[in-house]
Design an enzyme around this catalytic site. Structure first.
Site, PDB file in Angstrom:
ATOM      1  N   CYS A 141      19.972 -10.028  -5.704  1.00  0.00           N
ATOM      2  CA  CYS A 141      21.429 -10.184  -5.773  1.00  0.00           C
ATOM      3  C   CYS A 141      22.153  -8.860  -5.620  1.00  0.00           C
ATOM      4  O   CYS A 141      21.942  -7.921  -6.380  1.00  0.00           O
ATOM      5  CB  CYS A 141      21.809 -10.852  -7.093  1.00  0.00           C
ATOM      6  N   ARG A 163      25.439  -7.756  -8.607  1.00  0.00           N
ATOM      7  CA  ARG A 163      25.111  -7.644 -10.022  1.00  0.00           C
ATOM      8  C   ARG A 163      25.997  -6.722 -10.861  1.00  0.00           C
ATOM      9  O   ARG A 163      25.835  -6.657 -12.076  1.00  0.00           O
ATOM     10  CB  ARG A 163      23.646  -7.233 -10.180  1.00  0.00           C
ATOM     11  N   TRP A 170      30.653 -15.609  -6.646  1.00  0.00           N
ATOM     12  CA  TRP A 170      31.499 -15.980  -5.508  1.00  0.00           C
ATOM     13  C   TRP A 170      30.743 -15.603  -4.251  1.00  0.00           C
ATOM     14  O   TRP A 170      29.728 -14.896  -4.294  1.00  0.00           O
ATOM     15  CB  TRP A 170      32.856 -15.279  -5.568  1.00  0.00           C
ATOM     16  N   GLU A 195      27.132 -14.580   3.968  1.00  0.00           N
ATOM     17  CA  GLU A 195      26.281 -15.725   3.594  1.00  0.00           C
ATOM     18  C   GLU A 195      26.683 -16.942   4.414  1.00  0.00           C
ATOM     19  O   GLU A 195      25.851 -17.727   4.849  1.00  0.00           O
ATOM     20  CB  GLU A 195      26.429 -16.065   2.110  1.00  0.00           C
TER      21      GLU A 195
HETATM   22  N1  ARG Z   1      23.364 -17.872   0.252  1.00  0.00           N
HETATM   23  C1  ARG Z   1      23.664 -19.099  -0.418  1.00  0.00           C
HETATM   24  C2  ARG Z   1      24.662 -19.902   0.411  1.00  0.00           C
HETATM   25  O1  ARG Z   1      25.105 -19.459   1.426  1.00  0.00           O
HETATM   26  C3  ARG Z   1      24.263 -18.860  -1.804  1.00  0.00           C
HETATM   27  C4  ARG Z   1      23.426 -18.032  -2.743  1.00  0.00           C
HETATM   28  C5  ARG Z   1      24.203 -17.462  -3.909  1.00  0.00           C
HETATM   29  N2  ARG Z   1      25.286 -16.644  -3.441  1.00  0.00           N
HETATM   30  C6  ARG Z   1      26.197 -16.036  -4.216  1.00  0.00           C
HETATM   31  N3  ARG Z   1      27.151 -15.350  -3.648  1.00  0.00           N
HETATM   32  N4  ARG Z   1      26.119 -16.112  -5.541  1.00  0.00           N
HETATM   33  O2  ARG Z   1      25.058 -20.977   0.064  1.00  0.00           O
END
Ligand code: ARG
Length: 385
Positions: free
Chosen positions: A66, A69, A239, A244
Site C-alpha cells: 500500500c 499508508r 480512497w 488504479e
Molecule cells: N486496485 C483496486 C481497484 O482498483 C483497489 C485496491 C485498494 N485501493 C485503495 N486505494 N485502497 O479496485
C-alpha cells in the site's frame, strides 16, 4: 501445543500495541496474564475494543503493497463482532459503504466481524470488494461484457439466483456466509453506490465512451490477523489513486481493455507502436479519472502526490524507529513510475510483520460445480421474500 503459539503471538502483539498506546508496564503485564488465562480456558482470547482498533491500524501500516499508508492512524475501526446473522453482517456492510463514502469525503474505515474461531461459525464475505462490477465471459452470440476479474464470482451470484443486466457496469450483490450455512445474497441499494461518470477536462466526446466507476474500493476478501487471532471478515477501504482505475481497471488487456477505444477517440495511429498511442491513451484516461472524481467531489489522489506521501510515511516511520515493509513492484504506480521517488528506492523489502492483512482461500472455491449440481437447499432462506 497450538496454544503456545497463540500465546506467543498474543504476547508479542500486546507488548507492541501497549507500548504504542503508551500504557504502563504494569498494565501490559497484567493484560498478558489475563490473555494467557483466557487462552488456557477457551483456546482463544478476545481483543478489547482498543486492541482491535489499534491492531487494525497496525495491519494497514504493515501492508507492504500500500502506497497510501501515511494515513494509517486515521483509520476508523468499526467493531462489528456482535453481528451474528448474515442479515446483521449485511446491515453492517451497508453501513460501512455509507460511512466510508461520506458524501464524497471518503473516510478510511475497517469493519471487523467476529474471528474465525467464534462458536457462531466463520463469517465469510464472498465478494472481493463490497462494490464491484459483474463480468460476463460472453458466448457465440453475446460479446463479453463487464469486468473480467469478476467472471467467476458473477457466475456464483447467478447460481444463487441473482440476475444482472449483462451490461458493463452491473453492481454485484453482497454474498455472506456463516459457518456451514448456505450463503445469503443482498443486493446493494442503488443510492449507496454513487458512481462517477468519466468525463475529460478538454475532450467533450470522452463522455461517449460511457465509462464510469464506483467511488470507494472496499476490499472484503482478506484476512486480518492480530496477535494470532484471525478475522476472516474485516472489509476495509481507503480512497482511490487514479491509476488504479485509469491504468489498471480500464487499461489492462485482461480487464476492461479500453486503451484502443480511447486511442480511437483521440484519433491516434494504432498501426504503429511508435505513435505511443497506448501511452497517450493511458495519460488521457488517467486525467479523465482525476478530473471526474474531483468534479463529483469524491476524494482521489494522483500518483505523484501519493508517492510523495509514501516518502513522508517512510520518514515518519524511521523517526519512530520502525521498519517499513514494502514491495517495490506494487508500490511503483502503473503510470510513469520512473518519475516518482519510489522508483529509485532500492531499500524496499517485504518484511513479515504482524498484525497483517493476508489473502485467504476463496470463500466460494467449493462452490464452482455445474449449475444443476446445486440443490434447492443451498439457497439462503433469509432473502427469499
Ligand atoms: N486496485 C483496486 C481497484 O482498483 C483497489 C485496491 C485498494 N485501493 C485503495 N486505494 N485502497 O479496485
Amino acid at each position: 501445543m497450538q496454544h503456545k503459539r497463540l500465546e506467543d503471538q498474543a504476547e508479542t502483539f500486546i507488548w507492541q500495541c501497549y507500548a504504542e498506546l503508551q500504557k504502563t508496564e504494569e498494565e501490559t503485564v497484567a493484560r498478558i496474564q489475563a490473555v494467557r488465562r483466557e487462552i488456557a480456558e477457551t483456546s482463544t482470547y478476545r481483543h478489547t475494543g482498543e486492541e482491535l482498533a489499534h491492531g487494525a491500524k497496525m495491519a494497514w501500516r504493515n501492508n507492504a503493497r500500500c502506497i497510501g499508508r501515511l494515513f494509517w492512524h486515521t483509520l476508523e475501526v468499526v467493531d462489528a463482532r456482535g453481528a451474528r446473522t448474515a442479515g446483521e453482517v449485511a446491515e453492517a456492510l451497508m453501513g460501512h459503504i455509507g460511512r466510508a463514502y461520506n458524501n464524497g469525503r471518503i473516510r478510511p474505515v475497517m469493519t471487523v466481524f467476529h474471528s474465525g474461531e467464534d462458536p457462531d461459525g466463520m463469517i465469510r464475505i464472498w465478494n472481493h470488494q463490497l462494490i464491484r462490477y459483474a463480468g460476463y465471459p460472453g458466448d457465440g452470440v453475446h460479446r463479453r461484457s463487464g469486468d473480467p476479474s469478476s467472471d467467476a464470482f458473477t457466475s456464483v451470484c447467478r447460481r444463487l439466483g441473482w440476475q444482472g443486466s449483462g451490461g458493463d457496469f452491473d453492481v454485484l450483490p453482497l454474498v455472506v456466509s456463516i459457518g456451514d450455512e448456505p450463503p445469503c445474497v443482498f443486493p446493494i441499494p442503488e443510492t449507496l453506490v454513487q458512481e462517477v461518470q468519466l468525463t475529460h477536462p478538454e475532450i467533450e466526446r470522452f463522455a461517449d465512451l460511457q465509462l464510469r466507476w464506483y467511488p470507494v474500493p472496499i476490499v472484503s476478501d482478506m484476512l486480518l490477523e492480530i496477535g494470532g487471532v484471525e478475522y476472516t471478515a474485516a472489509p476495509f477501504n481507503g480512497w482511490y489513486m487514479e491509476t488504479e482505475i485509469g491504468s489498471r481497471n480500464f487499461g489492462d488487456t485482461g480487464r476492461y481493455n479500453r486503451l484502443p477505444a480511447v486511442a480511437d477517440l483521440l484519433g491516434l495511429d494504432r498501426s504503429t507502436n511508435t505513435s505511443l498511442w497506448k501511452d497517450r491513451a493511458l495519460l488521457e484516461l488517467n486525467r479523465a479519472v482525476l478530473h471526474s472524481y474531483k468534479r463529483a467531489g469524491v476524494s482521489i489522489v494522483d500518483h505523484h502526490t501519493a508517492a510523495d506521501q509514501f516518502v513522508r510515511f517512510q520518514e515518519q516511520e524511521k523517526q519512530r524507529e520502525r521498519e517499513v515493509s514494502g514491495k517495490w513492484h506494487w508500490l511503483i504506480p502503473p503510470m510513469s513510475p520512473s518519475s516518482t521517488p519510489i522508483w529509485e528506492d532500492h531499500t524496499l523489502k517485504e518484511l513479515h510483520l504482524s498484525p497483517r492483512l493476508i489473502y485467504q482461500k476463496s470463500a466460494y472455491a467449493a462452490f464452482t460445480g455445474e449449475p444443476d449440481s446445486i440443490q434447492e437447499a443451498q439457497v439462503c432462506p433469509f432473502h427469499h421474500k
